[in-house]
Design an enzyme around this catalytic site. Structure first.
Site, PDB file in Angstrom:
ATOM      1  N   CYS A  89     -29.262  11.684   0.196  1.00 11.06           N
ATOM      2  CA  CYS A  89     -28.131  10.587   0.252  1.00 11.06           C
ATOM      3  C   CYS A  89     -28.016  11.039  -1.008  1.00 11.06           C
ATOM      4  CB  CYS A  89     -29.206   9.394  -0.157  1.00 11.06           C
ATOM      5  SG  CYS A  89     -28.926   8.106  -1.257  1.00 11.06           S
TER       6      CYS A  89
ATOM      7  N   PHE B  47      -7.092 -22.623 -11.720  1.00  8.74           N
ATOM      8  CA  PHE B  47      -5.805 -22.201 -11.810  1.00  8.74           C
ATOM      9  C   PHE B  47      -5.359 -21.061 -11.406  1.00  8.74           C
ATOM     10  CE2 PHE B  47      -1.182 -21.067 -13.218  1.00  8.74           C
ATOM     11  CZ  PHE B  47      -0.967 -21.984 -12.218  1.00  8.74           C
TER      12      PHE B  47
ATOM     13  N   ASP C 172      -7.958 -23.771 -16.658  1.00  8.35           N
ATOM     14  CA  ASP C 172      -7.182 -22.381 -16.897  1.00  8.35           C
ATOM     15  C   ASP C 172      -7.878 -21.567 -16.353  1.00  8.35           C
ATOM     16  OD1 ASP C 172      -5.418 -23.281 -18.718  1.00  8.35           O
ATOM     17  OD2 ASP C 172      -5.470 -21.515 -19.818  1.00  8.35           O
TER      18      ASP C 172
ATOM     19  N   CYS D 216     -28.328  10.316  -3.971  1.00  5.82           N
ATOM     20  CA  CYS D 216     -30.237  10.049  -4.881  1.00  5.82           C
ATOM     21  C   CYS D 216     -30.928  11.144  -5.450  1.00  5.82           C
ATOM     22  CB  CYS D 216     -30.668   8.547  -4.964  1.00  5.82           C
ATOM     23  SG  CYS D 216     -31.656   8.572  -3.348  1.00  5.82           S
TER      24      CYS D 216
ATOM     25  N   LYS E 181      13.615   1.992   3.728  1.00  3.68           N
ATOM     26  CA  LYS E 181      13.862   0.582   2.900  1.00  3.68           C
ATOM     27  C   LYS E 181      12.511   0.540   2.367  1.00  3.68           C
ATOM     28  CE  LYS E 181      13.315  -3.749   4.956  1.00  3.68           C
ATOM     29  NZ  LYS E 181      13.165  -4.389   3.409  1.00  3.68           N
TER      30      LYS E 181
ATOM     31  N   GLU F  51      18.560   5.007   5.530  1.00  2.00           N
ATOM     32  CA  GLU F  51      17.673   5.409   3.584  1.00  2.00           C
ATOM     33  C   GLU F  51      17.104   4.665   4.064  1.00  2.00           C
ATOM     34  OE1 GLU F  51      21.620   2.495   2.323  1.00  2.00           O
ATOM     35  OE2 GLU F  51      22.715   3.828   2.849  1.00  2.00           O
TER      36      GLU F  51
ATOM     37  N   CYS G 220     -34.343   3.703  -5.305  1.00  2.20           N
ATOM     38  CA  CYS G 220     -32.542   4.843  -5.390  1.00  2.20           C
ATOM     39  C   CYS G 220     -31.637   4.362  -5.790  1.00  2.20           C
ATOM     40  CB  CYS G 220     -32.270   4.814  -3.264  1.00  2.20           C
ATOM     41  SG  CYS G 220     -30.396   4.936  -3.211  1.00  2.20           S
TER      42      CYS G 220
ATOM     43  N   LYS H 210      11.632  -1.592  10.969  1.00  3.61           N
ATOM     44  CA  LYS H 210      10.390  -1.332  10.713  1.00  3.61           C
ATOM     45  C   LYS H 210       8.962  -0.476  10.818  1.00  3.61           C
ATOM     46  CE  LYS H 210       9.831  -4.407   7.194  1.00  3.61           C
ATOM     47  NZ  LYS H 210       9.749  -6.161   7.618  1.00  3.61           N
TER      48      LYS H 210
HETATM   49  S1  IVH Z   1      20.927  -3.491   1.758  1.00  6.37           S
HETATM   50  C1  IVH Z   1      23.465  -7.310   2.663  1.00  6.37           C
HETATM   51  N1  IVH Z   1      19.544  -1.103   1.659  1.00  6.37           N
HETATM   52  O1  IVH Z   1      15.270  -4.994   1.353  1.00  6.37           O
HETATM   53  C2  IVH Z   1      21.932  -5.570   2.954  1.00  6.37           C
HETATM   54  N2  IVH Z   1      18.505  -2.911   1.448  1.00  6.37           N
HETATM   55  O2  IVH Z   1      15.595  -7.768   4.054  1.00  6.37           O
HETATM   56  C3  IVH Z   1      21.728  -5.587   1.439  1.00  6.37           C
HETATM   57  N3  IVH Z   1      15.748  -2.768   1.149  1.00  6.37           N
HETATM   58  O3  IVH Z   1      17.181  -7.633   0.075  1.00  6.37           O
HETATM   59  C4  IVH Z   1      20.996  -4.776   1.441  1.00  6.37           C
HETATM   60  N4  IVH Z   1      16.088  -0.483   0.488  1.00  6.37           N
HETATM   61  O4  IVH Z   1      15.851  -5.687  -0.745  1.00  6.37           O
HETATM   62  C5  IVH Z   1      19.861  -2.364   1.310  1.00  6.37           C
HETATM   63  N5  IVH Z   1      18.403   1.026   1.384  1.00  6.37           N
HETATM   64  C6  IVH Z   1      18.204  -0.201   1.344  1.00  6.37           C
HETATM   65  C7  IVH Z   1      17.055  -1.299   1.454  1.00  6.37           C
HETATM   66  C8  IVH Z   1      16.781  -2.657   0.923  1.00  6.37           C
HETATM   67  C9  IVH Z   1      14.852  -2.377   0.781  1.00  6.37           C
HETATM   68  C10 IVH Z   1      16.016  -4.035   0.358  1.00  6.37           C
HETATM   69  C11 IVH Z   1      16.542  -4.899   0.036  1.00  6.37           C
HETATM   70  C12 IVH Z   1      17.072  -6.248   0.734  1.00  6.37           C
HETATM   71  C13 IVH Z   1      15.971  -6.180   1.938  1.00  6.37           C
HETATM   72  C14 IVH Z   1      15.960  -7.017   2.569  1.00  6.37           C
END
Ligand code: IVH
Length: 668
Positions: A400, A36, A33, A402, A116, A114, A430, A306
């Site tokens: 420092c 692992f 374990d 200390c 991400k 939105e 120290c 991104k």
């Molecule tokens: S839409 C077909 N909206 O990003 C499109 N995804 O790389 C479905 N994610 O698997 C996703 N915020 O886990 C959507 N506002 C958002 C999101 C979002 C995060 C993640 C989601 C998805 C991944 C895609």
């Protein structure tokens, strides 16, 4: 370098997969374990260090997760796809171009923007308003039925009472963990996404409920009747139905504006309660979305823009002073946690006093932080536009923590004062240096005490169990076993590894003392010179240390440092005490140069030694390895099943043929 790291990572992942299967599937583990766990920890540490490493097979994505056969499989009615990525303005322009080409229309597009969220997606099927199935994404076509686990999340309604809910609707969103909750778990997971993933896929929903998961809804899968016009209308409806949606959702009309919004958002994302790794842009019109459809794994109507994977912005909350083992005072900015390329950063080094002045870094400033490769996160620059009247100049302490006055050393070569401020090396006097010295003492290349990691040293230090290295050998295991997080088993494991460490080689012992300027290589040289602990202790005698200056590799700096070390009475006591406790092995005298001008070749499998190790043994003794049987070859070493042709050739040329045993006798 990156390629090499990736190779090691992939090898470890493969090994992990093998053992994971043996462990869970076959219930017949081939390693302990502990091994692992170490393998898993190695992988997680690599991911922490190198953000570009990712694998769906990583233990960090499946910690505590038994194979999916433990969950019932569930086929998604509508596939759960991923998103394509955009990294710059050009990618964004191309994204829109492709859409307009596909539609073959000259229209202006509107986007639902939105955050991400960096978590893992889940799908919730409501039948007549009742949450009936909760499913993980799985491979996109089939997920795991984890309804009960998902039901433990407070943001997920079990029942939707609103009248306009479709008969059947699949609501999709992100399961994640807030930054403040992640803070408590950060030692176990590389980032919040891994923590969320690990928790959600626990076999026992009770385990899931222990970690405070959140859910933000953002899209639908199957829907029996869809009367929504826009994605933004759907998001509003989700809120009305009782779901949590992001406060930052927004509608934007052009790619130029998307780009500006992204730039601004990147500079404030550290202020969000949860981690995001970019923004998602979705064509707002659901009718257009329908026309655009999907490529093989992503929708044409959406893209993830991104954030940079090697830098981010955050706010400096405070500046701490850290004291290293050699007394260097390093200022460290405590910043609001921000995810940079998959790793949550809450500390960034400011290097030294001069750097703070040069960059005019103040507490309360918004700063750009870089975290690239395996470099420690550091502050690049201040975002001056964000500076308000509240930012505070930092006065670098002259003392420092200390209490000792600090110094800046004069460098004779550069004829300048060092940029680094130091606590004069008073060793264990120290207390900041002392604890670092103990961490060094137990480290892998020094005494290598498994189970006594840096965190444990800090804890034992705070509890006053350890003040000097020798205290490690006089611990009260009864007391330890009753500490929080400990038990009799872990205390006895610790005892075992501490006892095991008592046998040590002379070079490791010298290195473990943490003498400034005496690294592993210098420790080996000194060990070669002194040969045994007795003559090492003789260095304490007047002028003996000076003799070291004649050794190749040891210079004035090292000699001075050793002298200083042995002028300190506590250091002398520590060394003497350790000598009583430890059994320091004499330095083995290697037969260096014994095989000079002698060449070897191997054929067949060697027993108990790899070819690489055999090769390095020969090279250590100045011998060489050749790759073909020619007159220049001196010895052909034959292992199991040697190649007959090579043996014949050697015989014909009158080359000596050795068995493995004869070869190792030769090496002595
Ligand atoms: S839409 C077909 N909206 O990003 C499109 N995804 O790389 C479905 N994610 O698997 C996703 N915020 O886990 C959507 N506002 C958002 C999101 C979002 C995060 C993640 C989601 C998805 C991944 C895609």
């Amino acid at each position: 370098m990156n390629k090499e790291v990736e190779k090691i990572y992939k090898r470890k992942i493969k090994e992990f997969q093998k053992h994971n299967k043996l462990y869970y599937d076959k219930s017949a583990p081939a390693i302990s374990d502990r091994e692992f766990d170490e393998l898993k920890a190695d992988i997680i540490n690599l991911e922490k260090k190198y953000s570009f490493l990712r694998s769906t097979k990583s233990p960090s994505d499946s910690i505590g997760f038994k194979p999916s056969k433990n969950f019932e499989k569930f086929k998604h009615k509508v596939r759960m796809l991923s998103l394509s990525n955009a990294f710059d303005r050009e990618d964004l322009i191309n994204f829109e171009k492709k859409i307009l080409n596909y539609l073959n229309e000259k229209i202006s597009l509107e986007y639902s923007v939105e955050p991400k969220i960096d978590g893992i997606s889940a799908s919730l099927t409501y039948l007549n308003g009742n949450l009936t199935y909760g499913v993980s994404r799985g491979d996109g076509s089939e997920g795991e039925l984890i309804t009960n686990n998902l039901k433990t999340i407070k943001d997920i309604p079990h029942k939707i009472l609103k009248k306009n809910i479709p008969k059947e609707i699949e609501i999709r969103g992100e399961v994640f963990i807030e930054k403040k909750d992640f803070e408590k778990l950060k030692d176990n997971f590389a980032n919040p996404r891994n923590a969320a993933s690990g928790s959600l896929r626990q076999k026992d929903p009770k385990e899931t409920s222990k970690i405070p998961l959140k859910f933000i809804a953002y899209t639908f899968g199957f829907i029996s009747e869809n009367k929504f016009k826009n994605q933004s209308d759907f998001l509003n409806e989700l809120k009305f139905w009782g779901f949590l949606t992001s406060d930052y959702n927004k509608v934007i009309k052009s790619t130029d504006e998307l780009f500006i919004f992204h730039e601004q958002f990147e500079k404030k994302r550290f202020d969000l309660n949860y981690d995001i790794d970019g923004l998602v842009y979705k064509v707002n019109s659901l009718q257009l979305q329908k026309r655009l459809g999907f490529t093989s794994n992503a929708p044409r109507w959406a893209i993830a823009h991104k954030f940079s994977a090697d830098h981010a912005y955050s706010e400096i909350l405070n500046i701490d002073i850290q004291v290293g083992r050699t007394g260097a005072l390093t200022p460290v900015a405590k910043v609001k946690p921000v995810n940079i390329g998959g790793v949550v950063v809450s500390n960034a080094t400011l290097h030294n006093e001069d750097e703070i002045i040069r960059k005019d870094i103040r507490i309360g400033d918004t700063v750009k932080i870089e975290r690239a490769g395996d470099v420690i996160p550091h502050v690049l620059e201040v975002d001056i536009k964000k500076r308000d009247g509240k930012s505070k100049k930092f006065n670098f302490p002259k003392k420092c923590p200390c209490g000792f006055d600090t110094i800046k050393e004069f460098n004779k070569i550069t004829k300048k004062y060092d940029a680094v401020r130091r606590c004069p090396d008073k060793g264990f006097e120290c207390e900041k240096i002392a604890v670092e010295k103990i961490k060094h003492f137990i480290s892998k290349d020094a005494m290598n005490i498994d189970g006594l990691g840096k965190k444990v040293v800090e804890k034992f230090w705070d509890l006053k169990f350890i003040k000097l290295p020798q205290d490690i050998y006089n611990l009260d295991y009864q007391k330890i076993s009753s500490l929080d997080g400990w038990g009799s088993q872990s205390a006895s494991n610790l005892k075992f590894s501490i006892e095991n460490s008592k046998k040590v080689t002379l070079d490791k012992f010298i290195f473990s003392l943490g003498i400034r300027h005496i690294g592993i290589e210098n420790a080996k040289i000194i060990a070669d010179f002194t040969k045994n602990i007795k003559s090492f202790l003789n260095l304490l005698k007047k002028d003996k240390i000076k003799e070291l200056i004649n050794i190749d590799g040891i210079g004035e700096t090292q000699v001075k440092s050793l002298e200083k070390f042995f002028q300190n009475q506590t250091n002398i006591k520590v060394v003497e005490k350790l000598c009583e406790i430890l059994s320091v092995r004499d330095r083995e005298v290697k037969n260096k140069g014994k095989l000079k001008n002698v060449s070897f070749m191997f054929t067949g499998k060697l027993q108990n030694i790899s070819r690489a190790e055999a090769k390095s043994l020969i090279e250590e003794n100045a011998g060489s390895i050749v790759s073909s049987v020619t007159k220049k070859l001196d010895y052909l070493v034959t292992g199991e099943k040697p190649t007959n042709r090579k043996v014949e050739q050697a015989k014909n040329l009158g080359i000596k043929i050795l068995t493995q045993k004869e070869w190792s006798d030769l090496l002595n």
